[in-house]
Design a protein around this motif. Sequence first.
Motif, mmCIF file in Angstrom:
data_model
loop_
_atom_site.group_PDB
_atom_site.id
_atom_site.type_symbol
_atom_site.label_atom_id
_atom_site.label_comp_id
_atom_site.label_asym_id
_atom_site.label_seq_id
_atom_site.Cartn_x
_atom_site.Cartn_y
_atom_site.Cartn_z
ATOM 1 N N GLU A 61 55.163 42.026 33.116
ATOM 2 C CA GLU A 61 54.748 41.711 31.745
ATOM 3 C C GLU A 61 53.231 41.639 31.622
ATOM 4 N N ARG A 62 52.587 41.035 32.610
ATOM 5 C CA ARG A 62 51.137 40.833 32.543
ATOM 6 C C ARG A 62 50.341 42.122 32.691
ATOM 7 N N THR A 63 50.880 43.110 33.385
ATOM 8 C CA THR A 63 50.084 44.281 33.755
ATOM 9 C C THR A 63 50.451 45.541 32.984
ATOM 10 N N ARG A 64 51.261 45.407 31.931
ATOM 11 C CA ARG A 64 51.645 46.598 31.160
ATOM 12 C C ARG A 64 50.430 47.322 30.585
ATOM 13 N N GLY A 65 49.372 46.574 30.318
ATOM 14 C CA GLY A 65 48.175 47.196 29.771
ATOM 15 C C GLY A 65 47.379 47.999 30.789
ATOM 16 N N ILE A 66 47.664 47.800 32.066
ATOM 17 C CA ILE A 66 46.988 48.555 33.119
ATOM 18 C C ILE A 66 47.749 49.825 33.448
ATOM 19 N N VAL A 67 49.077 49.709 33.581
ATOM 20 C CA VAL A 67 49.917 50.857 33.909
ATOM 21 C C VAL A 67 51.342 50.531 33.469
ATOM 22 N N SER A 176 46.000 51.204 41.417
ATOM 23 C CA SER A 176 46.350 50.199 42.421
ATOM 24 C C SER A 176 45.247 49.156 42.562
ATOM 25 N N ILE A 177 44.007 49.608 42.610
ATOM 26 C CA ILE A 177 42.886 48.676 42.732
ATOM 27 C C ILE A 177 42.756 47.823 41.470
ATOM 28 N N ALA A 178 42.976 48.424 40.296
ATOM 29 C CA ALA A 178 42.904 47.659 39.049
ATOM 30 C C ALA A 178 43.978 46.578 39.007
ATOM 31 N N LEU A 179 45.181 46.897 39.458
ATOM 32 C CA LEU A 179 46.254 45.908 39.515
ATOM 33 C C LEU A 179 45.883 44.776 40.471
ATOM 34 N N TYR A 180 45.382 45.142 41.641
ATOM 35 C CA TYR A 180 44.995 44.122 42.619
ATOM 36 C C TYR A 180 43.926 43.198 42.040
ATOM 37 N N GLU A 181 42.894 43.768 41.446
ATOM 38 C CA GLU A 181 41.793 42.949 40.926
ATOM 39 C C GLU A 181 42.280 41.995 39.841
ATOM 40 N N HIS A 182 43.147 42.493 38.959
ATOM 41 C CA HIS A 182 43.697 41.632 37.903
ATOM 42 C C HIS A 182 44.503 40.483 38.508
ATOM 43 N N ALA A 183 45.379 40.815 39.449
ATOM 44 C CA ALA A 183 46.237 39.794 40.049
ATOM 45 C C ALA A 183 45.436 38.814 40.905
ATOM 46 N N ALA A 184 44.454 39.320 41.637
ATOM 47 C CA ALA A 184 43.660 38.453 42.503
ATOM 48 C C ALA A 184 42.885 37.422 41.692
ATOM 49 N N ILE A 193 44.761 32.863 47.154
ATOM 50 C CA ILE A 193 44.025 34.083 47.488
ATOM 51 C C ILE A 193 45.035 35.204 47.694
ATOM 52 N N LEU A 194 44.851 36.301 46.984
ATOM 53 C CA LEU A 194 45.659 37.495 47.205
ATOM 54 C C LEU A 194 44.927 38.354 48.225
ATOM 55 N N ALA A 195 45.329 38.236 49.482
ATOM 56 C CA ALA A 195 44.613 38.928 50.556
ATOM 57 C C ALA A 195 44.833 40.433 50.503
ATOM 58 N N ASP A 196 46.074 40.819 50.333
ATOM 59 C CA ASP A 196 46.397 42.242 50.197
ATOM 60 C C ASP A 196 47.778 42.364 49.569
ATOM 61 N N THR A 197 48.119 43.556 49.146
ATOM 62 C CA THR A 197 49.415 43.780 48.522
ATOM 63 C C THR A 197 49.766 45.251 48.598
ATOM 64 N N GLU A 214 59.110 46.209 43.362
ATOM 65 C CA GLU A 214 58.683 44.860 43.032
ATOM 66 C C GLU A 214 57.165 44.857 42.892
ATOM 67 N N ALA A 215 56.624 43.738 42.433
ATOM 68 C CA ALA A 215 55.177 43.679 42.254
ATOM 69 C C ALA A 215 54.649 42.304 42.588
ATOM 70 N N LEU A 216 53.714 42.257 43.538
ATOM 71 C CA LEU A 216 52.904 41.069 43.795
ATOM 72 C C LEU A 216 53.756 39.836 44.092
ATOM 73 N N THR A 217 54.721 40.029 44.985
ATOM 74 C CA THR A 217 55.581 38.941 45.444
ATOM 75 C C THR A 217 55.167 38.515 46.849
ATOM 76 N N PRO A 218 55.719 37.395 47.353
ATOM 77 C CA PRO A 218 55.423 37.007 48.737
ATOM 78 C C PRO A 218 55.943 38.003 49.771
ATOM 79 N N ASP A 219 56.876 38.873 49.390
ATOM 80 C CA ASP A 219 57.357 39.889 50.326
ATOM 81 C C ASP A 219 56.456 41.108 50.379
ATOM 82 N N SER A 220 55.763 41.395 49.282
ATOM 83 C CA SER A 220 54.927 42.601 49.233
ATOM 84 C C SER A 220 53.441 42.278 49.326
ATOM 85 N N SER A 221 53.097 41.008 49.472
ATOM 86 C CA SER A 221 51.699 40.573 49.428
ATOM 87 C C SER A 221 51.453 39.481 50.457
#
Length: 294
Positions: A61-67, A176-184, A193-197, A214-221
Motif C-alpha cells: 500500500e505504501r509503495t504503490r506510488g513508486i512501482v 529497487s533502490i527507490a523502494l529500499y530508500e523509502h522503506a529504510a 535499521i533496514l540493512a538490506d532486502t 513479498e515485500a520488506l518482511t523479516p524473511d526477505s530483509s
Amino acid sequence: MTEALADLPLIASGKVREIYDLDDTLLIVASDRISTYDVVHPNPIPDKGKVLTGLSAFWFERTRGIVPNHMLSIADGVPTEARGRGMVVRRLEMLPVEAVVRGYITGSGWKDYQRTGTVCGIALPSGLRESDRLPEPIFTPATKADLGSHDENIDFEGAVALIGDRALTERLREVSIALYEHAAEHARERGIILADTKFEFGLDDGGALTLGDEALTPDSSRFWPVEGYEPGRSQPSFDKQFVRDWASGTGWDREPPAPAIPDDVVRRTRAKYVEAYELITGEPFEAWLTRSEG
C-alpha cells in the motif's frame, strides 16, 4: 509439506508459501514454516505467516506510488481458513533474478568485501567494518536458486544477461533502490535499521514492471534495532536469527532433515516477528488479525 486448501489447484509449494490457481488471479498463502540454511524445520513459528502477509500488505500500500505491485485483496477471494495469511494477487511473468539492495555491509556482501573489496562487482571504500553503513545503497542482484539450493550473487552485467533487456534491468535497479530508500527512512523513524532486502519483480500483461512475492518482511530483509547499533560486529535482528544461531550451535550439518526447534527459541522468534510488525506499522498485531480475518 503442503497446507492444501480444499478444491483449489495447487500451482507451487516453496519453503514458506503455497500458490493456488484462481483462474485469472492467484492466491498466495504464507505458512508458519521456517527454514535455516535453505532447509525447513519440522515445527513452525506460530503466526509467522500472518506477520509476513500483514507486513507485505502494509508495504504494498505504501509503495504503490513508486512501482505497481501484484496485491489485489487480503479478503475478497481469500478462503476463510487462509485469512490473515492469504493474498489474492495478479499473475506476473516473473524476472529470473532476485533484486537485492544493500545499505549496510553484512552477510554474504561482507564476506565478498573482505575477499575482494567489492560486492557484486561494485568497488567499495577501503576500511569498512562489518555492519558499516554504505555511502549509498547498492543494487546487488542474485540468481534464483531451486528449492534447497543457495542464491548466488551476480554483477549487473550478469543480471542483464539473465533478463535479456538492459533498459529493463536498469529500471529494475532504479526502482529497487527507490523502494529500499523509502522503506529504510520509514523504518529508521520507527527504531529499525533496514540493512538490506530483496525483492522479486515481474511483468504484468501490459509489460509493466511490477513488484511481486513479498515485500520488506523479516524473511526477505535484515532488520536491526537502531538502539545498540554498533559497527564492527554482527547485529541482533528482528528475524529468524534466534533459530539460525541455535541451529548453528547444534552440530547439525545443514543437510535435511533439519532438527526440531526448542519451545523457548520458537517463542522468542515469534516475539521478534510480531515486534517487527508492530514497530513498522505502528499498530498492534491484533489489529491486523481483526482486519484480515473479520
